[in-house]
Design an enzyme around this catalytic site. Structure first.
Site, short mmCIF file in Angstrom:
data_model
loop_
_atom_site.label_atom_id
_atom_site.label_comp_id
_atom_site.label_asym_id
_atom_site.label_seq_id
_atom_site.Cartn_x
_atom_site.Cartn_y
_atom_site.Cartn_z
N GLU A 58 12.63 44.14 38.94
CA GLU A 58 11.89 45.33 39.36
C GLU A 58 12.02 46.48 38.37
O GLU A 58 11.12 47.30 38.26
CB GLU A 58 12.35 45.77 40.76
CG GLU A 58 11.96 44.82 41.88
CD GLU A 58 12.98 43.73 42.11
OE1 GLU A 58 13.91 43.58 41.28
OE2 GLU A 58 12.84 43.01 43.13
N PHE A 120 19.03 43.69 57.37
CA PHE A 120 19.02 42.91 56.13
C PHE A 120 18.06 43.55 55.12
O PHE A 120 16.91 43.84 55.44
CB PHE A 120 18.60 41.47 56.41
CG PHE A 120 18.47 40.64 55.16
CD1 PHE A 120 19.58 40.35 54.38
CD2 PHE A 120 17.22 40.18 54.75
CE1 PHE A 120 19.45 39.60 53.22
CE2 PHE A 120 17.09 39.43 53.60
CZ PHE A 120 18.21 39.14 52.83
N GLN A 121 18.52 43.75 53.93
CA GLN A 121 17.77 44.37 52.84
C GLN A 121 17.24 45.75 53.20
O GLN A 121 16.17 46.16 52.75
CB GLN A 121 16.64 43.46 52.35
CG GLN A 121 17.17 42.22 51.63
CD GLN A 121 16.12 41.49 50.80
OE1 GLN A 121 14.96 41.49 51.15
NE2 GLN A 121 16.56 40.86 49.72
N LYS A 170 7.53 47.35 57.16
CA LYS A 170 6.83 46.07 57.22
C LYS A 170 5.92 45.97 58.45
O LYS A 170 4.80 45.45 58.37
CB LYS A 170 7.86 44.94 57.23
CG LYS A 170 7.26 43.55 57.14
CD LYS A 170 8.34 42.50 57.05
CE LYS A 170 7.75 41.11 56.84
NZ LYS A 170 8.81 40.08 56.74
N MET A 473 25.03 53.19 18.02
CA MET A 473 25.17 54.64 18.19
C MET A 473 26.54 54.99 18.77
O MET A 473 27.17 55.97 18.36
CB MET A 473 24.04 55.16 19.10
CG MET A 473 23.99 56.67 19.19
SD MET A 473 23.63 57.43 17.59
CE MET A 473 21.85 57.59 17.67
#
Lengths: 561, 105
Positions: A58, A120-121, A170, A473
């Protein structure tokens, strides 16, 4: 998930409204990754006109949306599921926030009844992202989807652009509602500032003997490139640019002195320290640009032009603030004839005295020369997207840019892993452009999985991977400021990048000597599809000049201590 | 002290020179607007000394009054006001400086 049977010609699912809202905004491409809570939207997406690009993480989706937006000027769109899908978008959103890039992020959320139950999630992505978005919404009624998404696009692009998040529970995406009418929204107007004073600004410019334009990313984001070029041409005032302002004035313009700041060019920094008037156009006195703020441009009065009034006098008090649209203000600003002949000669001398010497000893690849040559080979439209580290500064110092959209760099957040997904977004926004990702062996590993995206869609991004087997760096700073105590910077165990790219079915080859650079660039740029040129460079090479942290920009280091 | 001269000493609450400033924020009542405003105040370098949210239902315009204290001398209340004004859920931000000083005294 299958479409629900109760849908009639007069009804629609919430997820279909999401897709309809995106289509109504003229969106052609979205970047994302499916998962449980966002499944209704993916179901609707499959039947839409939208092109979905499946990134392999993502974060890649969020940054690709940024790359799309940065190079096209249109709002970029990314999509993720709830929980970990949403949280991995966050770095991209923060990057877009700090660099003022218009992005709309759509996140799935657990069903409304489960929100707040540690389902969940489930994660409170609205709360998580509050510090790094311009605005955010949680959809609470399916009927509001069209209006909220239209407003999200408006806010993302309005005034100073930025990311907007829309969280989509959802159950509301699966719910069926009467098809609501398309929202009618007024065109966003650039709000007039409260501290505009054109006449005072013109007086300051007329009085100045050493005026200097300090150009920031706001010029591109505000559509003011033509205006700033016209102003610079009309007045012949010399200019410097921030990392994000590069390209607003072409690199080869006679009055352009280069990037200022920590790794700025010496002529640019010295001009800033000498000038008596600094005309800030869409920059924000970022610490990387100013160094020690109290000693930055110590002799200068300041005109600060910004669409965001909150930036004016935030860090450096402005003698005159011009808020509102940069283009309108620049076109209106007419100080008349200026007496700056001596100053122009002085800055021209600075530029010639401190011009870069590309004649490096030895036979190894000299990265600054390679990058200069690369940019000179590329015809417009071209884009160089870079990652973060030494190579990022070499790109800024040595590549030639003729438009700001050609230079994609994570300027504010400094996100390692930015380069490849941003290049993907840029290439999809402009299929005719030659898009090159310049990366390092540290950065490329941060989003290496997006090589799969290149292969999946045969996106012809060309990668120049500068490999010093080191976090260069950090190593440079440890050498300079931590008594050479090299702590966790040695990447001796890197994979074989050529073999790795080939495993993703991306053409790849190796360049190790200076005399291999030209044929290597020939091969890279002639490749039909994606390709990677792996370049071994000297691990001891440093980025010069360097202004030590907390020091004045006048105190540039130019060689090892 | 201006924002671009001298050093920037950290101010502790109650220290001389650290006086609370009262701001009145008129907000739309959209979801999260109070949290968004309060978070911005803290992130931008201000202590939150006191806050009072006018009672109201979601979606109703209401007022959030806050007393804030700058964390260091570089923070200007006018800049904070402008940063708050950027928030889309805020209709108006007013500095009620005098009231805060009176109360502090």
């Amino acid at each position: 998930m299958t479409a629900q049977a109760a849908i009639t010609p007069q009804t629609v699912r919430g997820a279909d409204l999401v897709v309809a809202a995106l289509e109504a905004q003229g969106v052609d491409t979205v970047f994302g990754y499916p998962g449980g809570a966002i499944m209704p939207v993916y179901d609707a997406l499959a039947h839409s006109s939208l092109r979905h690009i499946l990134t392999r993480h993502e974060q890649g989706a969020a940054i690709a949306a940024e790359g799309y937006a940065r190079s096209s000027g249109r709002v970029g769109v990314c999509l993720a599921t709830s929980g970990p899908g949403a949280t991995t978008l966050v770095t991209g959103l923060a990057d877009a926030f700090l660099d003022s890039v218009p992005v709309v992020a759509l996140t799935g959320q657990v069903p409304s009844a489960l929100m707040g139950t540690d389902a969940f999630q489930e994660v409170d992505i609205f709360g998580v992202t509050l510090p790094v978005v311009k605005h955010s919404f949680v959809v609470r009624r399916t009927e509001d989807v069209l209006d909220i998404i239209a407003e999200a696009f408006e806010i993302a692009a309005d005034g100073r652009p930025g990311p907007v998040l829309v969280d989509l529970p959802k159950d509301l995406m699966a719910a069926i509602v009467e098809h609501p009418p398309a929202p009618v929204r007024p065109q966003p107007a650039i709000r007039a500032g409260a501290c505009s004073d054109m006449a005072a600004a013109e007086t300051l410019i007329r009085e100045a003997r050493k005026p200097l334009l300090y150009i920031g990313g706001g010029v591109q984001m505000g559509g003011a490139v033509r205006a700033v070029r016209a102003f610079a041409q009309r007045t012949q005032i010399p200019s410097v640019a921030t990392l994000k302002g590069l390209g607003a004035i072409p690199t080869d313009d006679a009055n352009f002195l280069g990037m200022l700041g920590m790794h700025g060019l010496k002529a640019a920094n010295l001009a800033v320290q000498t000038c008596d008037l600094l005309i800030n156009v869409g920059a924000r006195f970022d610490d990387r640009a100013t160094g020690h703020l109290e000693s930055f441009a110590p002799h200068a009065r300041v005109i600060h032009m910004d669409v965001d009034t909150a930036e004016i006098s935030k860090l450096r008090r402005a003698d005159v603030g011009l808020s509102g649209g940069l283009a309108a203000n620049l076109f209106a600003l007419d100080p008349g004839p200026l007496d700056i002949t001596d100053w122009r000669a002085e800055t021209a001398t600075l530029k010639s005295e401190h011009a870069w010497d590309y004649a490096a000893p030895g036979t190894g690849v000299y990265a600054p020369k390679l990058l200069k040559d690369l940019s000179e080979r590329l015809d417009e439209p071209m884009v160089i997207s870079c990652d973060v580290g030494q190579h990022q500064m070499w790109v800024a110092q040595h590549c030639r840019f003729r438009r700001p959209q050609s230079h994609l760099s994570s300027s504010g957040l400094g996100t390692m892993g930015f380069g490849l997904p941003a290049a993907i977004g840029a290439q999809l926004a402009d299929p005719d452009a030659t898009v090159v990702c310049v990366s390092g062996d540290g950065s490329i590993m941060m989003n290496i999985q997006e090589l799969a995206t290149l292969n999946r869609y045969q996106i012809p991004v060309k990668i120049v991977l500068l490999d010093n087997s080191m976090l260069g760096m950090v190593r440079q700073w440890q050498d300079l400021f931590f008594d050479g105590n090299r702590s966790e910077v040695d990447l001796w165990d890197n994979p074989d990048f050529v073999e790795l790219a080939r495993a993703f079915r991306v053409e790849a080859f190796r360049v190790e000597r200076r005399d291999e650079v030209d044929p290597g660039l020939d091969r890279l740029l002639a490749a039909q599809g994606p390709a990677l040129m792996h370049v071994k460079i000297d691990p001891a090479e440093n980025v010069w000049p360097l202004v030590p942290p907390g020091r004045s920009n006048a105190q540039m280091l130019e060689d090892a201590l | 002290m201006s924002a671009h001269t001298g050093t920037i000493p950290i101010l502790a609450p109650g220290e001389a020179g650290a006086e609370p400033v009262r701001l009145e924020l008129r907000m739309t009542g959209a979801e999260g607007c109070a949290v968004r405003a309060l978070g911005l105040i803290v992130r931008r370098g201000w202590y939150l000394v006191a806050a009072h949210l006018q009672p109201g239902l979601p979606g109703e315009t209401r007022t959030l009054t806050v007393d804030v204290l700058r964390r260091d001398e570089a923070r200007a209340v006018e800049t904070l006001k402008r940063q708050l004004e950027r928030l889309y859920d805020l209709d108006a931000v007013t500095i009620l400086d005098d009231a805060a000083k009176r109360e502090a005294a």
